[in-house]
Design an enzyme around this catalytic site. Structure first.
Site, short mmCIF file in Angstrom:
data_model
loop_
_atom_site.label_atom_id
_atom_site.label_comp_id
_atom_site.label_asym_id
_atom_site.label_seq_id
_atom_site.Cartn_x
_atom_site.Cartn_y
_atom_site.Cartn_z
N ASN A 80 0.87 -1.18 0.00
CA ASN A 80 0.00 0.00 0.00
C ASN A 80 0.90 1.23 0.00
O ASN A 80 1.43 1.61 1.04
CB ASN A 80 -0.89 -0.05 1.25
CG ASN A 80 -1.70 1.23 1.43
OD1 ASN A 80 -1.81 2.04 0.51
ND2 ASN A 80 -2.27 1.41 2.62
N TRP A 81 1.06 1.82 -1.18
CA TRP A 81 2.01 2.93 -1.31
C TRP A 81 1.47 4.23 -0.71
O TRP A 81 2.19 5.21 -0.62
CB TRP A 81 2.35 3.15 -2.78
CG TRP A 81 3.16 2.05 -3.39
CD1 TRP A 81 3.63 0.91 -2.76
CD2 TRP A 81 3.61 1.96 -4.74
NE1 TRP A 81 4.34 0.14 -3.64
CE2 TRP A 81 4.35 0.76 -4.86
CE3 TRP A 81 3.47 2.78 -5.85
CZ2 TRP A 81 4.93 0.36 -6.07
CZ3 TRP A 81 4.05 2.40 -7.05
CH2 TRP A 81 4.77 1.20 -7.16
N LYS A 82 0.18 4.28 -0.41
CA LYS A 82 -0.44 5.50 0.14
C LYS A 82 -0.14 6.67 -0.82
O LYS A 82 -0.14 6.47 -2.03
CB LYS A 82 0.05 5.75 1.56
CG LYS A 82 -0.15 4.50 2.44
CD LYS A 82 0.12 4.71 3.89
CE LYS A 82 -0.10 3.39 4.64
NZ LYS A 82 0.07 3.52 6.08
N SER A 115 3.31 -2.04 10.44
CA SER A 115 4.76 -2.12 10.69
C SER A 115 5.35 -3.49 10.36
O SER A 115 6.22 -3.98 11.07
CB SER A 115 5.09 -1.69 12.12
OG SER A 115 4.75 -0.33 12.32
N GLU A 132 -6.73 5.02 7.70
CA GLU A 132 -6.49 6.43 7.37
C GLU A 132 -7.70 7.01 6.65
O GLU A 132 -8.06 8.18 6.88
CB GLU A 132 -5.21 6.55 6.52
CG GLU A 132 -3.97 6.32 7.37
CD GLU A 132 -2.77 5.75 6.64
OE1 GLU A 132 -2.73 5.80 5.40
OE2 GLU A 132 -1.85 5.24 7.33
N GLU A 173 -5.47 -4.77 10.62
CA GLU A 173 -4.42 -3.80 10.88
C GLU A 173 -4.74 -3.02 12.16
O GLU A 173 -5.54 -2.07 12.12
CB GLU A 173 -4.32 -2.79 9.73
CG GLU A 173 -4.02 -3.40 8.39
CD GLU A 173 -3.44 -2.37 7.43
OE1 GLU A 173 -2.33 -2.59 6.96
OE2 GLU A 173 -4.09 -1.34 7.19
N GLY A 227 2.77 -0.99 4.34
CA GLY A 227 2.93 0.41 3.96
C GLY A 227 4.41 0.73 3.73
O GLY A 227 4.95 0.49 2.65
N GLY A 228 5.06 1.22 4.76
CA GLY A 228 6.43 1.73 4.65
C GLY A 228 7.39 0.80 3.93
O GLY A 228 8.12 1.23 3.02
N GLY A 255 2.52 2.32 10.78
CA GLY A 255 3.52 3.37 10.62
C GLY A 255 4.19 3.79 11.90
O GLY A 255 4.87 4.82 11.94
N HIS A 277 -9.45 1.35 4.85
CA HIS A 277 -8.18 1.61 5.54
C HIS A 277 -8.41 2.62 6.67
O HIS A 277 -9.19 3.56 6.52
CB HIS A 277 -7.14 2.15 4.55
CG HIS A 277 -5.76 2.13 5.14
ND1 HIS A 277 -5.32 3.10 6.00
CD2 HIS A 277 -4.75 1.23 5.03
CE1 HIS A 277 -4.09 2.80 6.39
NE2 HIS A 277 -3.72 1.67 5.82
P1 PGA Z 1 2.85 0.33 7.66
O1 PGA Z 1 1.41 0.59 7.01
O2 PGA Z 1 3.36 -0.98 7.10
O3 PGA Z 1 3.67 1.51 7.23
O4 PGA Z 1 2.65 0.26 9.15
C1 PGA Z 1 0.50 -0.47 6.85
C2 PGA Z 1 -0.78 0.04 6.22
O5 PGA Z 1 -1.20 1.16 6.52
O6 PGA Z 1 -1.39 -0.68 5.40
#
Ligand code: PGA
Length: 257
Positions: free
Chosen positions: A10-12, A214, A97, A167, A235-236, A173, A95
């Site tokens: 997930n590149w956001k 994470s 966010e 999640e 994500g990251g 993050g 998600h």
């Molecule tokens: P993260 O993000 O791996 O940076 O914690 C995961 C996500 O939001 O899907």
């Protein structure tokens, strides 16, 4: 029942189209050998068509980060599931966010899931509790309610195309992550058992469930060794070719038996 692992990046809100294409051109040849894993990237909308073109015939999949449930109309800023049909395989919805910043509700997640399935795409439905809910002991009840609401009215025969991503919000993050055993327990009791209650044991046994929050090369093996965890929403660590390849390789080795 054997479930194909799925690792989704997930590149956001990261990477221009040029950066996105350069990334997947570096990723695809290295990820090609791990064909026992579904390998998916979720670029921002602006890069979706370029990434879809670059990944054609590579075996890697593409996800969108959202989709509107209406096919078209006066919905400024939105992209519909129908419009995504020829470009993506998966769509991430729910998600945390989007729930926190974009007013994504359980009801809208459900509408989106139905539209995504109706257009022949696969929803990746993200669920998870806040730190306060976790500390109050409300995790299982809350995640169960998110799962039930997201799946309301979805036909049993469509469930093979549904992926759920658990999640915990406090792990996204932050560098903090749930231990493999704790994540597996919540995934079992709050997600797989809920789907079992709604659809029966066979559908529950076939459901693919990711852990997210994470996930890094250093903790991936711990998640993949759990009986109920079928991959990761990342994500990251998905923004770095070496790290993302390492995650795919670990998933491939973990389930390669
Ligand atoms: P993260 O993000 O791996 O940076 O914690 C995961 C996500 O939001 O899907």
């Amino acid at each position: 029942m054997a479930r194909t692992p799925i690792i989704a990046g997930n590149w956001k809100m990261n990477k221009t189209p040029a950066e996105a294409v350069a990334f997947v051109e570096a990723l695809a040849p290295r990820a090609a050998q791990f064909a026992n894993v579904d390998r998916v990237v979720a670029p921002p909308f602006l890069a979706l068509t370029a990434v879809a073109d670059a990944l054609a015939d590579t075996g890697l999949g593409v996800a969108a980060q959202d989709a509107h449930w209406e096919p078209s109309g006066a919905f400024t800023s939105q992209v519909s599931a129908a419009m995504l049909q020829n470009y993506v395989d998966y769509v991430i919805i729910g998600h945390s966010e989007c729930r926190a910043y974009l007013n994504e509700t359980d009801e809208n997640v459900n509408r989106k899931a139905k539209a995504i399935l109706a257009n022949g795409l696969k929803p990746i439905i993200a669920v998870g509790e806040s730190l306060a809910q976790n500390e109050a002991g409300e995790t299982v009840e809350f995640v169960r309610s998110q799962v039930s609401a997201a799946l309301d009215g979805i036909a049993p025969e469509d469930m093979a195309d549904v992926v759920v991503a658990y999640e915990p919000i406090w792990a996204i993050g932050t560098g903090k992550s749930a231990s493999g055993a704790i994540a597996d327990d919540i995934i079992k009791t709050a997600v797989r058992d809920t789907v079992g209650d709604l659809y029966g044991a066979a559908v529950a046994a076939g459901l693919r469930i990711q852990y997210g929050g994470s996930v890094k090369p250093g903790n991936m093996a711990e998640y993949m060794s759990q009986p109920n965890i079928d991959g990761a929403l990342v994500g990251g660590a998905s923004l770095d070719v070496d790290d993302f390849c390492a995650l795919i390789e670990i998933a491939s080795n973990a389930k390669d038996n």
